[in-house]
Design an enzyme around this catalytic site. Structure first.
Site, PDB file in Angstrom:
ATOM      1  N   GLY A  45       0.926  -1.521  -0.156  1.00 49.10           N
ATOM      2  CA  GLY A  45       0.055   0.488   0.276  1.00 49.10           C
ATOM      3  C   GLY A  45       1.226   0.729   0.371  1.00 49.10           C
ATOM      4  O   GLY A  45       2.214   1.607   0.814  1.00 49.10           O
ATOM      5  N   GLN A  50       2.707  10.000   1.232  1.00 44.37           N
ATOM      6  CA  GLN A  50       4.696   8.871   1.134  1.00 44.37           C
ATOM      7  C   GLN A  50       5.468   9.266   0.080  1.00 44.37           C
ATOM      8  O   GLN A  50       6.461   9.378   0.214  1.00 44.37           O
ATOM      9  CB  GLN A  50       4.413   8.270   1.362  1.00 44.37           C
ATOM     10  CG  GLN A  50       3.331   7.424   2.645  1.00 44.37           C
ATOM     11  CD  GLN A  50       3.475   5.800   2.973  1.00 44.37           C
ATOM     12  OE1 GLN A  50       2.366   5.303   2.060  1.00 44.37           O
ATOM     13  NE2 GLN A  50       4.688   4.874   3.402  1.00 44.37           N
ATOM     14  N   CYS A  98       5.670  -0.615   7.292  1.00 41.50           N
ATOM     15  CA  CYS A  98       5.462   0.952   6.637  1.00 41.50           C
ATOM     16  C   CYS A  98       6.851   1.684   5.511  1.00 41.50           C
ATOM     17  O   CYS A  98       7.682   1.294   5.898  1.00 41.50           O
ATOM     18  CB  CYS A  98       5.315   2.276   7.042  1.00 41.50           C
ATOM     19  SG  CYS A  98       5.088   3.683   5.986  1.00 41.50           S
ATOM     20  N   LEU A  99       6.537   1.531   5.000  1.00 41.87           N
ATOM     21  CA  LEU A  99       7.631   1.947   4.025  1.00 41.87           C
ATOM     22  C   LEU A  99       8.099   3.651   3.918  1.00 41.87           C
ATOM     23  O   LEU A  99       9.581   3.896   4.203  1.00 41.87           O
ATOM     24  CB  LEU A  99       7.275   2.313   2.467  1.00 41.87           C
ATOM     25  CG  LEU A  99       6.774   1.006   1.446  1.00 41.87           C
ATOM     26  CD1 LEU A  99       5.926   1.797  -0.147  1.00 41.87           C
ATOM     27  CD2 LEU A  99       7.539  -0.029   1.266  1.00 41.87           C
ATOM     28  N   HIS A 140      -4.573   1.415   7.766  1.00 43.76           N
ATOM     29  CA  HIS A 140      -3.076   1.839   7.579  1.00 43.76           C
ATOM     30  C   HIS A 140      -2.654   2.666   6.505  1.00 43.76           C
ATOM     31  O   HIS A 140      -1.865   3.398   7.278  1.00 43.76           O
ATOM     32  CB  HIS A 140      -1.590   0.955   7.234  1.00 43.76           C
ATOM     33  CG  HIS A 140      -0.293   1.215   7.510  1.00 43.76           C
ATOM     34  ND1 HIS A 140       0.556   0.531   8.185  1.00 43.76           N
ATOM     35  CD2 HIS A 140       0.370   2.104   6.364  1.00 43.76           C
ATOM     36  CE1 HIS A 140       1.738   1.068   7.944  1.00 43.76           C
ATOM     37  NE2 HIS A 140       1.906   1.976   6.365  1.00 43.76           N
ATOM     38  N   GLU A 141      -3.219   2.959   5.710  1.00 43.14           N
ATOM     39  CA  GLU A 141      -3.228   3.493   4.508  1.00 43.14           C
ATOM     40  C   GLU A 141      -3.732   4.820   4.909  1.00 43.14           C
ATOM     41  O   GLU A 141      -3.760   6.411   4.009  1.00 43.14           O
ATOM     42  CB  GLU A 141      -2.873   3.042   3.654  1.00 43.14           C
ATOM     43  CG  GLU A 141      -2.360   1.848   2.763  1.00 43.14           C
ATOM     44  CD  GLU A 141      -0.474   2.423   3.045  1.00 43.14           C
ATOM     45  OE1 GLU A 141      -0.681   3.572   2.849  1.00 43.14           O
ATOM     46  OE2 GLU A 141      -0.243   1.557   3.485  1.00 43.14           O
ATOM     47  N   HIS A 144      -2.845   7.440   6.721  1.00 42.48           N
ATOM     48  CA  HIS A 144      -1.588   9.176   6.395  1.00 42.48           C
ATOM     49  C   HIS A 144      -2.292   9.847   5.441  1.00 42.48           C
ATOM     50  O   HIS A 144      -1.070  10.782   5.712  1.00 42.48           O
ATOM     51  CB  HIS A 144      -0.774   7.753   4.920  1.00 42.48           C
ATOM     52  CG  HIS A 144       0.771   6.756   5.594  1.00 42.48           C
ATOM     53  ND1 HIS A 144       1.335   7.202   6.425  1.00 42.48           N
ATOM     54  CD2 HIS A 144       0.392   5.678   5.564  1.00 42.48           C
ATOM     55  CE1 HIS A 144       1.973   6.510   6.308  1.00 42.48           C
ATOM     56  NE2 HIS A 144       1.731   5.520   5.931  1.00 42.48           N
TER      57      HIS A 144
HETATM   58 NI    NI Z   1       2.495   3.364   6.379  1.00 43.75          NI
END
Ligand code: NI
Length: 185
Positions: A45, A50, A98-99, A140-141, A144
């Site tokens: 995701g 991000q 998370c990236l 989660h996304e 953000h």
């Molecule tokens: Ni994340």
């Protein structure tokens, strides 16, 4: 085109993202670039903040998780201006990463299922109920977009244990296989 992933500590990750307007210029290319960036980084995701864009846009593909979580099979979505309308009462704690926080994995308690509405890549409004790990990816996304990060709710002890790693991420000292952009603090 692969874009740099903005790391924890960058202020764009703490902003409340704005709605994507109709006829947003270059939307199709942006979505393609976000998928390419996500796949390159082996993510499931990615939220627009991000990649440094404070707009309410998510790309998701849970398929790599489908062996462990069958509900993720074929779960590929573009979500524009998503709104979670309902959360289940039942919650489960599962480990997430998370990236934007390479090397950090923590258990997060989340509702098991959600009801969500969003516009897809063609700006067609969709509504669906999503459960299991797929619902976790979306939540989660989605966070953000409101300037939240999955470790915000972890205990003081867990935070302390991760302190060194977090400091290194802020400085951009990571061993990522993908392009990143640190806050430079
Ligand atoms: Ni994340």
């Amino acid at each position: 085109m692969i874009l740099p992933v903005y790391l924890y500590g960058h202020p764009v990750l703490r902003q409340e993202a704005k709605d994507v307007p109709a006829n947003y210029p270059g939307l199709e290319k942006l979505i393609a670039d976000m998928f390419e960036t996500m796949y390159h980084a082996e993510g499931i995701g990615l939220a627009a903040p991000q990649i440094g864009l404070s707009i309410r846009l998510l790309v998701l593909d849970g398929d790599p998780m489908s062996r462990e979580y069958p509900e993720c099979k074929g779960f590929k979505r573009v979500m524009i201006n998503p709104v979670i309308e309902e959360y289940s009462d039942r919650e489960t704690a599962t480990e997430e990463g998370c990236l934007s926080l390479p090397g950090i994995h923590e258990k997060v308690m989340r509702p098991d299922s959600i009801r969500i509405k969003y516009a897809d890549e063609n700006m067609v409004e969709r509504k669906e109920r999503i459960g299991g790990f797929a619902a976790r990816i979306v939540q989660h996304e989605y966070e953000h977009l409101d300037g939240l990060i999955f470790i915000d709710g972890i205990s003081a002890i867990r935070r302390q244990l991760n302190k060194k790693k977090l400091t290194n991420i802020i400085k951009g000292q990571t061993n990522c296989s993908y392009k990143t952009k640190a806050s430079g603090k």
